[in-house]
Design a protein around this motif. Structure first.
Motif, PDB file in Angstrom:
ATOM      1  N   THR A   1       0.842  -1.198   0.000  1.00  0.00           N
ATOM      2  CA  THR A   1       0.000   0.000   0.000  1.00  0.00           C
ATOM      3  C   THR A   1       0.877   1.248   0.000  1.00  0.00           C
ATOM      4  N   GLU A   2       0.300   2.355  -0.453  1.00  0.00           N
ATOM      5  CA  GLU A   2       1.005   3.632  -0.413  1.00  0.00           C
ATOM      6  C   GLU A   2       1.310   4.047   1.021  1.00  0.00           C
ATOM      7  N   LYS A   3       0.393   3.702   1.938  1.00  0.00           N
ATOM      8  CA  LYS A   3       0.603   4.046   3.342  1.00  0.00           C
ATOM      9  C   LYS A   3       1.865   3.385   3.883  1.00  0.00           C
ATOM     10  N   ARG A   4       2.060   2.120   3.570  1.00  0.00           N
ATOM     11  CA  ARG A   4       3.254   1.417   4.041  1.00  0.00           C
ATOM     12  C   ARG A   4       4.508   1.989   3.379  1.00  0.00           C
ATOM     13  N   SER A   5       4.379   2.387   2.129  1.00  0.00           N
ATOM     14  CA  SER A   5       5.516   2.987   1.445  1.00  0.00           C
ATOM     15  C   SER A   5       5.934   4.285   2.121  1.00  0.00           C
ATOM     16  N   ARG A   6       4.948   5.099   2.504  1.00  0.00           N
ATOM     17  CA  ARG A   6       5.251   6.354   3.214  1.00  0.00           C
ATOM     18  C   ARG A   6       5.864   6.073   4.579  1.00  0.00           C
ATOM     19  N   MET A   7       5.344   5.085   5.284  1.00  0.00           N
ATOM     20  CA  MET A   7       5.877   4.733   6.602  1.00  0.00           C
ATOM     21  C   MET A   7       7.341   4.323   6.494  1.00  0.00           C
ATOM     22  N   LEU A   8       7.654   3.515   5.490  1.00  0.00           N
ATOM     23  CA  LEU A   8       9.023   3.046   5.306  1.00  0.00           C
ATOM     24  C   LEU A   8       9.952   4.202   4.947  1.00  0.00           C
ATOM     25  N   ARG A   9       9.461   5.090   4.079  1.00  0.00           N
ATOM     26  CA  ARG A   9      10.292   6.241   3.677  1.00  0.00           C
ATOM     27  C   ARG A   9      10.523   7.183   4.856  1.00  0.00           C
ATOM     28  N   ASP A  10       9.486   7.418   5.653  1.00  0.00           N
ATOM     29  CA  ASP A  10       9.619   8.325   6.787  1.00  0.00           C
ATOM     30  C   ASP A  10      10.565   7.777   7.855  1.00  0.00           C
ATOM     31  N   GLN A  11      10.571   6.455   8.026  1.00  0.00           N
ATOM     32  CA  GLN A  11      11.354   5.849   9.086  1.00  0.00           C
ATOM     33  C   GLN A  11      12.770   5.477   8.659  1.00  0.00           C
ATOM     34  N   THR A  12      12.975   5.266   7.362  1.00  0.00           N
ATOM     35  CA  THR A  12      14.283   4.785   6.915  1.00  0.00           C
ATOM     36  C   THR A  12      14.833   5.513   5.694  1.00  0.00           C
ATOM     37  N   GLU A  13      14.028   6.403   5.102  1.00  0.00           N
ATOM     38  CA  GLU A  13      14.387   7.100   3.863  1.00  0.00           C
ATOM     39  C   GLU A  13      14.560   6.129   2.692  1.00  0.00           C
ATOM     40  N   ILE A  14      13.938   4.970   2.797  1.00  0.00           N
ATOM     41  CA  ILE A  14      13.983   3.982   1.730  1.00  0.00           C
ATOM     42  C   ILE A  14      12.764   4.158   0.831  1.00  0.00           C
ATOM     43  N   ASN A  15      12.983   4.233  -0.476  1.00  0.00           N
ATOM     44  CA  ASN A  15      11.881   4.284  -1.429  1.00  0.00           C
ATOM     45  C   ASN A  15      11.476   2.865  -1.808  1.00  0.00           C
ATOM     46  N   SER A  16      10.193   2.641  -1.902  1.00  0.00           N
ATOM     47  CA  SER A  16       9.695   1.302  -2.208  1.00  0.00           C
ATOM     48  C   SER A  16       8.657   1.358  -3.317  1.00  0.00           C
ATOM     49  N   ALA A  17       8.480   0.235  -3.977  1.00  0.00           N
ATOM     50  CA  ALA A  17       7.454   0.108  -5.009  1.00  0.00           C
ATOM     51  C   ALA A  17       6.191  -0.488  -4.389  1.00  0.00           C
ATOM     52  N   VAL A  18       5.038  -0.071  -4.888  1.00  0.00           N
ATOM     53  CA  VAL A  18       3.758  -0.574  -4.379  1.00  0.00           C
ATOM     54  C   VAL A  18       3.167  -1.561  -5.378  1.00  0.00           C
ATOM     55  N   ILE A  19       3.016  -2.801  -4.936  1.00  0.00           N
ATOM     56  CA  ILE A  19       2.328  -3.834  -5.706  1.00  0.00           C
ATOM     57  C   ILE A  19       1.131  -4.273  -4.866  1.00  0.00           C
ATOM     58  N   TYR A  20      -0.063  -3.993  -5.320  1.00  0.00           N
ATOM     59  CA  TYR A  20      -1.255  -4.262  -4.517  1.00  0.00           C
ATOM     60  C   TYR A  20      -1.527  -5.759  -4.379  1.00  0.00           C
ATOM     61  N   ASN A  21      -2.209  -6.104  -3.311  1.00  0.00           N
ATOM     62  CA  ASN A  21      -2.582  -7.491  -3.010  1.00  0.00           C
ATOM     63  C   ASN A  21      -3.835  -7.839  -3.821  1.00  0.00           C
ATOM     64  N   THR A  22      -3.685  -7.797  -5.138  1.00  0.00           N
ATOM     65  CA  THR A  22      -4.848  -7.816  -6.024  1.00  0.00           C
ATOM     66  C   THR A  22      -4.861  -9.072  -6.886  1.00  0.00           C
TER      67      THR A  22
ATOM     68  N   TYR B   1      -6.105  -0.628  -9.763  1.00  0.00           N
ATOM     69  CA  TYR B   1      -5.664  -1.765  -8.964  1.00  0.00           C
ATOM     70  C   TYR B   1      -5.610  -3.092  -9.722  1.00  0.00           C
ATOM     71  N   SER B   2      -5.767  -3.078 -11.013  1.00  0.00           N
ATOM     72  CA  SER B   2      -5.804  -4.335 -11.759  1.00  0.00           C
ATOM     73  C   SER B   2      -4.461  -5.051 -11.704  1.00  0.00           C
ATOM     74  N   TRP B   3      -4.500  -6.373 -11.870  1.00  0.00           N
ATOM     75  CA  TRP B   3      -3.261  -7.137 -11.862  1.00  0.00           C
ATOM     76  C   TRP B   3      -2.377  -6.758 -13.041  1.00  0.00           C
ATOM     77  N   SER B   4      -2.944  -6.363 -14.164  1.00  0.00           N
ATOM     78  CA  SER B   4      -2.120  -5.987 -15.313  1.00  0.00           C
ATOM     79  C   SER B   4      -1.254  -4.777 -14.986  1.00  0.00           C
ATOM     80  N   ILE B   5      -1.800  -3.839 -14.222  1.00  0.00           N
ATOM     81  CA  ILE B   5      -1.012  -2.670 -13.800  1.00  0.00           C
ATOM     82  C   ILE B   5       0.104  -3.109 -12.856  1.00  0.00           C
ATOM     83  N   CYS B   6      -0.243  -3.954 -11.900  1.00  0.00           N
ATOM     84  CA  CYS B   6       0.766  -4.433 -10.944  1.00  0.00           C
ATOM     85  C   CYS B   6       1.811  -5.300 -11.631  1.00  0.00           C
ATOM     86  N   ARG B   7       1.395  -6.087 -12.609  1.00  0.00           N
ATOM     87  CA  ARG B   7       2.336  -6.933 -13.359  1.00  0.00           C
ATOM     88  C   ARG B   7       3.377  -6.084 -14.078  1.00  0.00           C
ATOM     89  N   ASP B   8       2.925  -4.984 -14.690  1.00  0.00           N
ATOM     90  CA  ASP B   8       3.858  -4.099 -15.396  1.00  0.00           C
ATOM     91  C   ASP B   8       4.862  -3.469 -14.429  1.00  0.00           C
TER      92      ASP B   8
END
Length: 244
Positions: A27-48, A228-235
Motif C-alpha cells: 500500500t502507499e501508506k506502508r511505502s510512506r511509513m518506510l520512507r519516513d522511518q528509513t528514507e527507503i523508497n519502495s514500489a507498491v504492488i497491490y494485493n490484487t 488496482y488491476s493485476w495488469s497494472i501491478c504486473r507491469d
C-alpha cells in the motif's frame, strides 16, 4: 509480540530493506511509513487478483430467484477480531438475508452447527482459491471487518478488498483501517465501526436500495480496472526485475 522483540524484528526488517536492490510493499501508506522511518523508497504492488476470465462472466447472485440478499465471507475463521461470529448471530434472525462462509479456523465447529440449525447460514469449509472467488462472485456484498483497535489490522491490506473491486462487489470494512481509505474515498462500499448492529444497518441499506448497490459495485469495478488491476501491478513488477 513483546516490545523488546518487536524493536529487534523491526530493526532487522529495515536492515534487510537497506541492502536490497528493491523493496516492494502493498500500500502507499506502508511505502510512506518506510520512507519516513528509513528514507527507503519502495514500489507498491497491490494485493490484487488476476480475474480476467471471471470479469467476463455475467453478474448473478446466490439464490437470486428467491429474492434473498446474500453476504459472503471467505477467509480465516477467527473467534475475535473479524466480527464474523457477531454478524452470524445477527443474520440467523434476519429474514431475507443469507450468510455464506468458507475458510478454516477456530469457528469451524460453530459454523457447522449454525448451518445445521439455521436455513440462512451456509458453511463450505476449506475451498480452493477458484471456488472461493466463484462464491464471492455470486454474492450481493462482501465484508472484511477487521478490529481497528489492533495495529496490525489498522495497517492491513486484506485481499478481500481487492477481490471485491475485481468482482464488482460492494464491501463492508471498518473505519480507521487502510481498507477504509480506499472504500470510502471511492464509494465502493461502506466503512463502519467495529459493531455488528451498524453492520446490519448497512446490509439492510443495500438490501432496500438496489440502485446504491449497483452504483457502489460499478465504482468498485472501475477502480479495479483503472488503478488496482493485476495488469497494472504486473507491469510494475516487470519494471522492477528489468532494472535489477
Amino acid at each position: 509480540m513483546p516490545e523488546g522483540i518487536r524493536k529487534y524484528v523491526e530493526k532487522a526488517e529495515y536492515s534487510v530493506c537497506q541492502i536490497s536492490d528493491s523493496v516492494i510493499v502493498c500500500t502507499e501508506k506502508r511505502s510512506r511509513m518506510l520512507r519516513d522511518q528509513t528514507e527507503i523508497n519502495s514500489a507498491v504492488i497491490y494485493n490484487t487478483p488476476n480475474l480476467k476470465t471471471m470479469l467476463d462472466k455475467p453478474d448473478f447472485s446466490l439464490n437470486k430467484n428467491k429474492g434473498v440478499f446474500s453476504i459472503v465471507y471467505v477467509g480465516t475463521l477467527s473467534e475475535t477480531g473479524r466480527l464474523l461470529k457477531e454478524v452470524t448471530e445477527k443474520i440467523k434472525v434476519t429474514p431475507g438475508v443469507e450468510l455464506h462462509v468458507a475458510g478454516l479456523g477456530p469457528l469451524e465447529d460453530y459454523l457447522v452447527e449454525s448451518a445445521k440449525n439455521y436455513r440462512n447460514i451456509y458453511f463450505y469449509g476449506q475451498v480452493t482459491n477458484e471456488d472461493a472467488l466463484e462464491l464471492q462472485a455470486r454474492a450481493d456484498i462482501l465484508f472484511a471487518t477487521y478490529d481497528p483497535s489492533l495495529e496490525i489490522n489498522r495497517n492491513s491490506a486484506p485481499n478481500k478488498t481487492y477481490e471485491a473491486m475485481a468482482l464488482g462487489k460492494p464491501i463492508i470494512v471498518c473505519r480507521d483501517t487502510d481498507a477504509d481509505l480506499v472504500v470510502t474515498a471511492n464509494e465502493s462500499g461502506h466503512a463502519i465501526g467495529y459493531d455488528e448492529k451498524e453492520f446490519m444497518e448497512i446490509v439492510l441499506k443495500y438490501q432496500n436500495n438496489e440502485e446504491l448497490k449497483i452504483a457502489h459495485a460499478n465504482n468498485a469495478l472501475t477502480l479495479y480496472r483503472e488503478k488496482y488491476s493485476w495488469s497494472i501491478c504486473r507491469d510494475r513488477l516487470n519494471a522492477i526485475f528489468c532494472n535489477i
